[in-house]
Design a protein around this motif. Sequence first.
Motif, PDB file in Angstrom:
ATOM      1  N   LYS A  22       0.798  -1.228   0.000  1.00 33.62           N
ATOM      2  CA  LYS A  22       0.000   0.000   0.000  1.00 33.62           C
ATOM      3  C   LYS A  22       0.837   1.288   0.000  1.00 33.62           C
ATOM      4  CE  LYS A  22      -3.916  -2.259   0.800  1.00 33.62           C
ATOM      5  NZ  LYS A  22      -4.812  -2.557  -0.335  1.00 33.62           N
ATOM      6  N   TRP A  24       0.656   4.929   1.444  1.00 31.73           N
ATOM      7  CA  TRP A  24      -0.059   5.700   2.481  1.00 31.73           C
ATOM      8  C   TRP A  24       0.918   6.726   3.037  1.00 31.73           C
ATOM      9  CZ3 TRP A  24      -5.020   6.077   2.948  1.00 31.73           C
ATOM     10  CH2 TRP A  24      -5.593   6.663   4.085  1.00 31.73           C
ATOM     11  N   LYS A  26       2.388  11.072   2.111  1.00 31.38           N
ATOM     12  CA  LYS A  26       3.136  11.848   1.106  1.00 31.38           C
ATOM     13  C   LYS A  26       4.309  12.546   1.769  1.00 31.38           C
ATOM     14  CE  LYS A  26      -1.079  13.048  -1.496  1.00 31.38           C
ATOM     15  NZ  LYS A  26      -2.087  12.525  -0.580  1.00 31.38           N
ATOM     16  N   SER A 158      -2.399   7.167  -6.395  1.00 32.15           N
ATOM     17  CA  SER A 158      -2.549   5.794  -6.878  1.00 32.15           C
ATOM     18  C   SER A 158      -2.929   5.742  -8.365  1.00 32.15           C
ATOM     19  CB  SER A 158      -3.595   5.051  -6.041  1.00 32.15           C
ATOM     20  OG  SER A 158      -4.825   5.751  -6.059  1.00 32.15           O
ATOM     21  N   SER A 211      -8.789   9.453   1.573  1.00 35.34           N
ATOM     22  CA  SER A 211      -7.381   9.046   1.652  1.00 35.34           C
ATOM     23  C   SER A 211      -6.458  10.239   1.903  1.00 35.34           C
ATOM     24  CB  SER A 211      -6.936   8.399   0.343  1.00 35.34           C
ATOM     25  OG  SER A 211      -7.694   7.271   0.071  1.00 35.34           O
ATOM     26  N   THR A 212      -6.711  11.357   1.214  1.00 34.39           N
ATOM     27  CA  THR A 212      -5.780  12.489   1.301  1.00 34.39           C
ATOM     28  C   THR A 212      -5.686  13.003   2.734  1.00 34.39           C
ATOM     29  OG1 THR A 212      -6.405  13.041  -0.951  1.00 34.39           O
ATOM     30  CG2 THR A 212      -5.219  14.734   0.279  1.00 34.39           C
ATOM     31  N   MET A 215      -4.199  10.130   5.138  1.00 33.81           N
ATOM     32  CA  MET A 215      -2.742   9.901   5.124  1.00 33.81           C
ATOM     33  C   MET A 215      -1.977  11.113   5.674  1.00 33.81           C
ATOM     34  SD  MET A 215      -1.593   9.592   1.126  1.00 33.81           S
ATOM     35  CE  MET A 215      -2.874   8.501   0.569  1.00 33.81           C
ATOM     36  N   PHE A 263      -1.087  -1.719   7.048  1.00 33.24           N
ATOM     37  CA  PHE A 263      -1.632  -0.408   6.678  1.00 33.24           C
ATOM     38  C   PHE A 263      -2.740  -0.009   7.669  1.00 33.24           C
ATOM     39  CE2 PHE A 263      -5.391   1.014   3.989  1.00 33.24           C
ATOM     40  CZ  PHE A 263      -5.229   2.359   4.299  1.00 33.24           C
ATOM     41  N   ASP A 305      -8.658  -1.233   1.330  1.00 37.12           N
ATOM     42  CA  ASP A 305      -8.142   0.129   1.207  1.00 37.12           C
ATOM     43  C   ASP A 305      -8.815   1.018   2.255  1.00 37.12           C
ATOM     44  OD1 ASP A 305      -6.250  -0.412  -0.675  1.00 37.12           O
ATOM     45  OD2 ASP A 305      -7.535   0.014  -2.381  1.00 37.12           O
TER      46      ASP A 305
HETATM   47  C1  DP6 Z   1      -5.334   3.015   0.707  1.00 43.72           C
HETATM   48  O1  DP6 Z   1      -4.268   7.670  -4.280  1.00 43.72           O
HETATM   49  O2  DP6 Z   1      -6.543   7.894  -3.180  1.00 43.72           O
HETATM   50  O3  DP6 Z   1      -5.896   3.021  -1.601  1.00 43.72           O
HETATM   51  O4  DP6 Z   1      -2.895  10.622  -3.522  1.00 43.72           O
HETATM   52  O5  DP6 Z   1      -4.279  11.584  -1.699  1.00 43.72           O
HETATM   53  O6  DP6 Z   1      -5.337  11.006  -3.900  1.00 43.72           O
HETATM   54  P1  DP6 Z   1      -4.247  10.673  -2.894  1.00 43.72           P
HETATM   55  O7  DP6 Z   1      -4.585   9.235  -2.315  1.00 43.72           O
HETATM   56  P2  DP6 Z   1      -5.048   7.909  -3.050  1.00 43.72           P
HETATM   57  O8  DP6 Z   1      -4.624   6.840  -1.914  1.00 43.72           O
HETATM   58  C2  DP6 Z   1      -4.783   5.474  -2.060  1.00 43.72           C
HETATM   59  C3  DP6 Z   1      -4.501   4.803  -0.770  1.00 43.72           C
HETATM   60  C4  DP6 Z   1      -4.861   3.331  -0.704  1.00 43.72           C
HETATM   61  C5  DP6 Z   1      -3.630   2.470  -0.962  1.00 43.72           C
HETATM   62  C6  DP6 Z   1      -3.153   2.367  -2.399  1.00 43.72           C
HETATM   63  O9  DP6 Z   1      -3.952   2.404  -3.327  1.00 43.72           O
HETATM   64  O10 DP6 Z   1      -1.926   2.203  -2.550  1.00 43.72           O
END
Ligand code: DP6
Length: 400
Positions: A22, A24, A26, A158, A211-212, A215, A263, A305
């Motif tokens: 995963k 997770w 930035k 992602s 997610s944004t 994380m 995760f 996720d």
């Molecule tokens: C848990 O790509 O939706 O699905 O970059 O902030 O738009 P942003 O986040 P995003 O995050 C995905 C997180 C996840 C794990 C994964 O797909 O790797």
Amino acid sequence: MAAGEPLVAVTCTAPVNIAVVKYWGKRDEELVLPINSSLSVTLHQDQLKATTTAAISRDFTSDRLWLNGKEEDAGQPRLQACLREIRRLARKRRSADDGEALPPSLSYKVHVASVNNFPTAAGLASSAAGYACLAYTLARVYGVEGELSEVARRGSGSACRSLYGGFVEWQMGERPDGRDSVARQLAPESHWPELRVLVLVVNAERKPTGSTAGMRASVETSALLRFRAESVVPARMAEMARCIRERDFPGFGQLTMRDSNQFHATCLDTFPPLCYLNDTSRRVIRLVHCFNAHHGQTKVAYTFDAGPNAVVFALEDAVDEFVAAVRHSFPPEPPGGEFLKGLPVRPVLLSDELRVALALDPAPGGIRHVIVTQVGPGPQVLDDSHLHLLGPDGLPKPAA
Ligand code: DP6
């Protein structure tokens, strides 16, 4: 739109991807640079895909965006960041071509319409497919070739993994400008033909933290997340790539489950904690472990996720029995509705031993439906102009 100059329109499709290592967190929010590399499986577009038409015309007076037929704010920062990035790449390419003059189309406004072939209400992450599709489509509109990770990433991290079919890694990169933070294909979709993917869509009332924001909170508060990124993921990326290369299902499945669990452990270590799994998700986890224990080997593997839906990997020969176990544990409600979608599944009776081994009280209606799919290809261009979501006037066709 004034008659005369026809618009330039392109329509493409792009897939959903599911991470088995995963992403997770930035390290740079502006450039969308991750704190660790990640690895995903691209799902087949017959079951899950985004379709996007992008059109440019001298006559458009503003950027406009329609998602699943409804007009949305085209000024939203992620869409604008993708547009800025693709125009920068187009300018760079033109100036590299013998100092050719920049075409006026680079300053034209754009109309974008996008639809998913699965309901957004299903709670499946649609942003990866959507932004990969946007990047891929805009690249064709503006004549940009080559690496598009930087464009897709600006929409959603992602999304860069949805630019390729099969098995894909997103290398975190080291450069502060992010130029080396790119996705690349590890193996094509034909590499592991027996692999199947089941999306268990869970009935849930609440919309989880996105997610944004999630994380960001984890990066700020979880020491476990830092440990994971620095000390766990690098070796896991190499081991996962080996399992895929050698088509080692037990190895692949165990690592997938462990990574999903870690995760969610970092989510719980976030303060205040993020709880993406619900009771149904935890029942699916128990079901999978009981199923594997009964068989004495890893036959199925879950991953989750930022939401309660489960994605389960299995080899083709385990699917029928596992689906029967899901039906037994989560009797469909109302009975007789469309519980199974996608690839065909043969009805089988569960053995008495497996019924006993599952040792779960049935939870009627916990799972709304199961989408059965497989590994699939990357984005595609649709050449038939009948398939455009925008008409010659640059507005959505009635069906879009
Ligand atoms: C848990 O790509 O939706 O699905 O970059 O902030 O738009 P942003 O986040 P995003 O995050 C995905 C997180 C996840 C794990 C994964 O797909 O790797």
